[in-house]
Write a protein that holds these residues in place. Structure first.
Motif, PDB file in Angstrom:
ATOM      1  N   ALA A  35      35.852  51.144  49.995  1.00  0.00           N
ATOM      2  CA  ALA A  35      35.223  52.462  50.086  1.00  0.00           C
ATOM      3  C   ALA A  35      33.927  52.539  49.289  1.00  0.00           C
ATOM      4  N   ASP A  36      33.033  53.385  49.759  1.00  0.00           N
ATOM      5  CA  ASP A  36      31.859  53.808  48.996  1.00  0.00           C
ATOM      6  C   ASP A  36      32.236  55.135  48.354  1.00  0.00           C
ATOM      7  N   THR A  54      34.381  66.488  42.063  1.00  0.00           N
ATOM      8  CA  THR A  54      35.107  65.921  43.189  1.00  0.00           C
ATOM      9  C   THR A  54      34.605  64.512  43.432  1.00  0.00           C
ATOM     10  N   CYS A  55      35.545  63.606  43.635  1.00  0.00           N
ATOM     11  CA  CYS A  55      35.233  62.227  44.006  1.00  0.00           C
ATOM     12  C   CYS A  55      35.618  62.073  45.480  1.00  0.00           C
ATOM     13  N   VAL A  56      34.690  61.539  46.277  1.00  0.00           N
ATOM     14  CA  VAL A  56      34.941  61.300  47.695  1.00  0.00           C
ATOM     15  C   VAL A  56      34.810  59.801  47.941  1.00  0.00           C
ATOM     16  N   ALA A  57      35.842  59.211  48.542  1.00  0.00           N
ATOM     17  CA  ALA A  57      35.821  57.798  48.923  1.00  0.00           C
ATOM     18  C   ALA A  57      35.645  57.741  50.441  1.00  0.00           C
ATOM     19  N   VAL A  58      34.669  56.930  50.906  1.00  0.00           N
ATOM     20  CA  VAL A  58      34.313  56.907  52.327  1.00  0.00           C
ATOM     21  C   VAL A  58      34.221  55.462  52.814  1.00  0.00           C
ATOM     22  N   ASN A  59      34.781  55.194  53.993  1.00  0.00           N
ATOM     23  CA  ASN A  59      34.478  53.954  54.715  1.00  0.00           C
ATOM     24  C   ASN A  59      34.320  54.309  56.191  1.00  0.00           C
ATOM     25  N   LYS A  60      34.124  53.317  57.053  1.00  0.00           N
ATOM     26  CA  LYS A  60      33.830  53.607  58.464  1.00  0.00           C
ATOM     27  C   LYS A  60      34.997  54.253  59.199  1.00  0.00           C
ATOM     28  N   LEU A  61      36.189  54.254  58.605  1.00  0.00           N
ATOM     29  CA  LEU A  61      37.365  54.823  59.265  1.00  0.00           C
ATOM     30  C   LEU A  61      37.712  56.228  58.794  1.00  0.00           C
TER      31      LEU A  61
END
Length: 169
Positions: free
Chosen positions: A76-77, A119-126
């Protein structure tokens, strides 16, 4: 082979694949002359899931750290927000340090303006996932424990008030 997944054919079908079925699989071909074994690594991609955020109390002028951990493939980013405003590295004396599945929002000299909701947001292509934190100061700690202290005071007052009645028996 993981668990009970086997095949006697030249193909292995993995129905309803999940992240638990990721790993190294082994294929062995055997005939009357010899045997040969090959391995293949299966990677299962999935959207991030983040661990629940832990609120942190920090005294003014001290260092503080909020930690966000995400489980995701691909990795994740991370994005950090204070209320609804995105935080960038170096913003207002804060530093974001990302190391693999962990992101840290570091405060080097906590000021009154730093206290609040993050808030921490974790993002990947899914997909994405988020968790929230509260950075609070010692006054909030005192206010929080003040209620408990008040209850103890009332309990002691109640005991002193009831003591004469208890001594009669």
């Amino acid at each position: 082979m993981i668990g009970d997944i086997t095949s006697d054919d030249e193909y292995l079908e993995i129905p309803a694949i999940s992240r638990q079925k990721a790993g190294t699989y082994e294929c062995t071909a055997v005939n009357d002359i010899d045997a040969d074994t090959q391995t293949v690594d299966i990677t299962v991609n999935y959207a991030p899931s983040v661990s629940e955020g832990r609120d942190v109390g920090v005294t003014l002028g001290q260092r503080g750290v909020l930690e966000c951990e995400a489980d995701a493939v691909p990795e994740a980013d991370f994005e950090w927000y204070k209320d609804d405003r995105r935080i960038f590295n170096g913003f207002d004396g804060m530093e974001i340090v990302n190391t693999g599945s962990l992101s840290k929002l570091m405060f080097f000299n906590v000021s009154e303006g730093d206290y609040g909701n993050y808030t921490c947001v974790a993002v990947n292509k899914l997909g994405s996932s988020n968790t929230s934190f509260l950075l609070f100061g010692p006054r909030a700690v005192q206010d929080g424990s003040g209620g408990a202290t008040g209850l103890q005071s009332h309990g002691a007052l109640l005991f002193v008030t009831l003591l004469p009645f208890l001594l009669r028996f």
